[in-house]
Design an enzyme around this catalytic site. Structure first.
Site, PDB file in Angstrom:
ATOM      1  N   GLN A  33       0.972  -1.223  -0.138  1.00  0.00           N
ATOM      2  CA  GLN A  33       0.015  -0.178  -0.045  1.00  0.00           C
ATOM      3  C   GLN A  33       0.822   1.534   0.033  1.00  0.00           C
ATOM      4  O   GLN A  33       2.087   1.111   0.362  1.00  0.00           O
ATOM      5  CB  GLN A  33      -0.772  -0.041   1.287  1.00  0.00           C
ATOM      6  CG  GLN A  33      -0.252  -0.621   2.369  1.00  0.00           C
ATOM      7  CD  GLN A  33      -1.328  -1.168   3.631  1.00  0.00           C
ATOM      8  OE1 GLN A  33      -2.473  -1.085   3.531  1.00  0.00           O
ATOM      9  NE2 GLN A  33      -0.619  -1.816   4.549  1.00  0.00           N
ATOM     10  N   ASP A 140      -1.034 -12.347   6.124  1.00  0.00           N
ATOM     11  CA  ASP A 140      -2.394 -11.941   5.860  1.00  0.00           C
ATOM     12  C   ASP A 140      -3.600 -12.369   6.998  1.00  0.00           C
ATOM     13  O   ASP A 140      -3.375 -13.674   7.017  1.00  0.00           O
ATOM     14  CB  ASP A 140      -2.860 -12.286   4.371  1.00  0.00           C
ATOM     15  CG  ASP A 140      -4.350 -11.834   3.857  1.00  0.00           C
ATOM     16  OD1 ASP A 140      -4.407 -11.684   2.787  1.00  0.00           O
ATOM     17  OD2 ASP A 140      -5.049 -11.676   5.053  1.00  0.00           O
ATOM     18  N   ASP A 158      -7.865  -4.774  13.979  1.00  0.00           N
ATOM     19  CA  ASP A 158      -7.759  -3.504  13.790  1.00  0.00           C
ATOM     20  C   ASP A 158      -7.183  -3.049  12.345  1.00  0.00           C
ATOM     21  O   ASP A 158      -5.828  -2.798  12.122  1.00  0.00           O
ATOM     22  CB  ASP A 158      -6.373  -2.914  14.624  1.00  0.00           C
ATOM     23  CG  ASP A 158      -5.785  -1.699  14.887  1.00  0.00           C
ATOM     24  OD1 ASP A 158      -4.782  -1.557  15.152  1.00  0.00           O
ATOM     25  OD2 ASP A 158      -6.639  -0.863  14.045  1.00  0.00           O
ATOM     26  N   CYS A 159      -8.186  -3.091  11.470  1.00  0.00           N
ATOM     27  CA  CYS A 159      -7.598  -3.308  10.089  1.00  0.00           C
ATOM     28  C   CYS A 159      -7.864  -2.081   9.323  1.00  0.00           C
ATOM     29  O   CYS A 159      -8.534  -1.200   9.815  1.00  0.00           O
ATOM     30  CB  CYS A 159      -8.539  -4.452   9.349  1.00  0.00           C
ATOM     31  SG  CYS A 159     -10.434  -4.111   9.660  1.00  0.00           S
ATOM     32  N   THR A 160      -7.638  -1.870   8.142  1.00  0.00           N
ATOM     33  CA  THR A 160      -7.871  -0.815   7.323  1.00  0.00           C
ATOM     34  C   THR A 160      -9.467  -1.042   6.713  1.00  0.00           C
ATOM     35  O   THR A 160     -10.124  -1.882   7.302  1.00  0.00           O
ATOM     36  CB  THR A 160      -7.149  -0.693   5.894  1.00  0.00           C
ATOM     37  OG1 THR A 160      -6.983  -1.893   5.571  1.00  0.00           O
ATOM     38  CG2 THR A 160      -5.638  -0.404   6.311  1.00  0.00           C
TER      39      THR A 160
HETATM   40  N1  SAM Z   1      -7.322   2.412  12.979  1.00  0.00           N
HETATM   41  C1  SAM Z   1      -7.112   2.152  11.624  1.00  0.00           C
HETATM   42  C2  SAM Z   1      -8.588   2.218  11.204  1.00  0.00           C
HETATM   43  O1  SAM Z   1      -9.577   2.319  11.887  1.00  0.00           O
HETATM   44  O2  SAM Z   1      -8.754   2.299   9.830  1.00  0.00           O
HETATM   45  C3  SAM Z   1      -6.268   0.975  11.424  1.00  0.00           C
HETATM   46  C4  SAM Z   1      -5.030   1.040  11.735  1.00  0.00           C
HETATM   47  S1  SAM Z   1      -3.913  -0.075  11.467  1.00  0.00           S
HETATM   48  C5  SAM Z   1      -2.748   0.726  10.711  1.00  0.00           C
HETATM   49  C6  SAM Z   1      -4.409  -0.993  10.033  1.00  0.00           C
HETATM   50  C7  SAM Z   1      -3.658  -2.106   9.715  1.00  0.00           C
HETATM   51  O3  SAM Z   1      -4.185  -3.322   8.936  1.00  0.00           O
HETATM   52  C8  SAM Z   1      -2.556  -1.633   8.574  1.00  0.00           C
HETATM   53  O4  SAM Z   1      -0.873  -1.528   9.313  1.00  0.00           O
HETATM   54  C9  SAM Z   1      -2.369  -2.466   7.530  1.00  0.00           C
HETATM   55  O5  SAM Z   1      -1.236  -2.765   6.788  1.00  0.00           O
HETATM   56  C10 SAM Z   1      -3.184  -3.805   7.954  1.00  0.00           C
HETATM   57  N2  SAM Z   1      -3.661  -4.566   7.168  1.00  0.00           N
HETATM   58  C11 SAM Z   1      -4.528  -4.171   6.135  1.00  0.00           C
HETATM   59  N3  SAM Z   1      -4.911  -5.498   5.531  1.00  0.00           N
HETATM   60  C12 SAM Z   1      -4.510  -6.643   6.302  1.00  0.00           C
HETATM   61  C13 SAM Z   1      -4.643  -8.100   6.216  1.00  0.00           C
HETATM   62  N4  SAM Z   1      -5.260  -8.796   5.233  1.00  0.00           N
HETATM   63  N5  SAM Z   1      -3.882  -8.774   7.064  1.00  0.00           N
HETATM   64  C14 SAM Z   1      -3.346  -8.222   8.150  1.00  0.00           C
HETATM   65  N6  SAM Z   1      -3.131  -6.837   8.229  1.00  0.00           N
HETATM   66  C15 SAM Z   1      -3.627  -6.041   7.370  1.00  0.00           C
END
Ligand code: SAM
Length: 285
Positions: A33, A140, A158-160
């Site tokens: 990303q 993942d 705590d995902c995107t």
């Molecule tokens: N607080 C934020 C929100 O509410 O949108 C989320 C914060 S945190 C930075 C989100 C994290 O999810 C990112 O570091 C991203 O790389 C991770 N992420 C996204 N897709 C993922 C997946 N399929 N498996 C594991 N981590 C993932």
């Protein structure tokens, strides 16, 4: 408007927010990303992924306290915690405050988010990566929950948003995997968007989670940089009682923890499960 560089977020086409950039600390494409971390005069340091604000120094405490403490205090005896995502380290910091927790696994898809947030957002993780209970897995999240033999008492997604790598964390495959690796009385919570603008996300998650969990609902908090109103957090467990504690129960657990938070408290815990009628109506369709 000053001649400062402006960063625009348009997660919702046609309605967004902007930040003036005082200084860009990092901006690059990772394997997964586009990652930017910049300084803003009002919100402090800001981290965004693929053009969507993930966290800011000024308001991150609301989100991280609500996603860590609600399930752990509701559970009451949580020892094993799984964080999916969480690359900025704020969720890990809040989970580590629970002395009764014995093991924390964080499954983050993007090692660069961990690396550069440790460097440029040090107050988020605040040393928690050195906690001996902590274990980082770069993977993942959907693969992990469907392959691991480990079991957990609380899973925090705590995902995107469901775009790019985050999309897989809003699928039945992911939710089924989470149900599979939760212990008895386990609790699953997930960031599920701002329901006023992303109502379909909440409805879809609710429908999918209901296939694998007895009790599915949401709780909420308003976090300024997740603009558009309250953010809804998905809640799922096999035991409805976990969502219906007496205030005195949560108060005694919170007091025993010795914690003092900036947003979370026992009254907020119970009150956060009250949902606006428009969302309740959408969920009961
Ligand atoms: N607080 C934020 C929100 O509410 O949108 C989320 C914060 S945190 C930075 C989100 C994290 O999810 C990112 O570091 C991203 O790389 C991770 N992420 C996204 N897709 C993922 C997946 N399929 N498996 C594991 N981590 C993932």
């Amino acid at each position: 408007m000053s001649d400062k560089e402006i960063w625009f977020e348009t997660l919702h086409s046609g309605f967004g927010q902007f930040f003036s950039i005082k200084k860009t600390l990092y901006h690059n494409k990772t394997d997964h990303q586009d990652l930017i971390i910049f300084e803003n005069d009002v919100m402090g340091r800001v981290m965004a992924l693929d053009g969507v604000v993930q966290t800011t120094e000024r308001d991150e405490f609301i989100y991280h306290e609500m996603m860590a403490h609600i399930p752990i205090f509701a559970h009451g005896k949580a020892k094993r915690i799984l964080i999916i995502g969480g690359g900025d380290g704020g969720m890990l910091r809040e989970v580590c405050r629970h002395q009764g927790v014995e093991h924390i696994t964080m499954v983050e898809i993007d090692a660069n988010v961990v690396e550069f947030c440790r460097e440029y957002l040090p107050h988020h993780s605040a040393g928690s990566y050195e906690d001996p209970r902590f274990n980082l897995v770069i993977e993942d999240g959907v693969n992990f929950v469907n392959q691991t033999e480990l079991k957990f008492d609380v899973i925090i997604s705590d995902c995107t948003d469901p775009i790019g790598p985050g999309e897989s964390l809003f699928t039945s495959d992911f939710y089924q995997g989470c149900a599979r690796c939760l212990n008895e009385n386990g609790i699953f919570v997930a960031q599920n968007g701002v329901c006023f603008l992303q109502q379909d996300e909440a409805v879809n998650s609710h429908q999918k989670l209901a296939n694998y969990f007895e009790d599915v609902s949401f709780y909420q908090a308003a976090i300024p940089t997740y603009y558009g109103g309250i953010m809804t957090f998905a809640w799922a467990s096999q035991n409805p009682q976990l969502r219906h504690h007496q205030l005195t129960t949560i108060e005694s657990r919170f007091t025993a923890s010795g914690m003092h938070c900036r947003y979370y408290n026992p009254a907020i815990h119970l009150g956060s499960f009250a949902l606006p009628q428009y969302l309740q109506d959408a969920l009961s369709q």
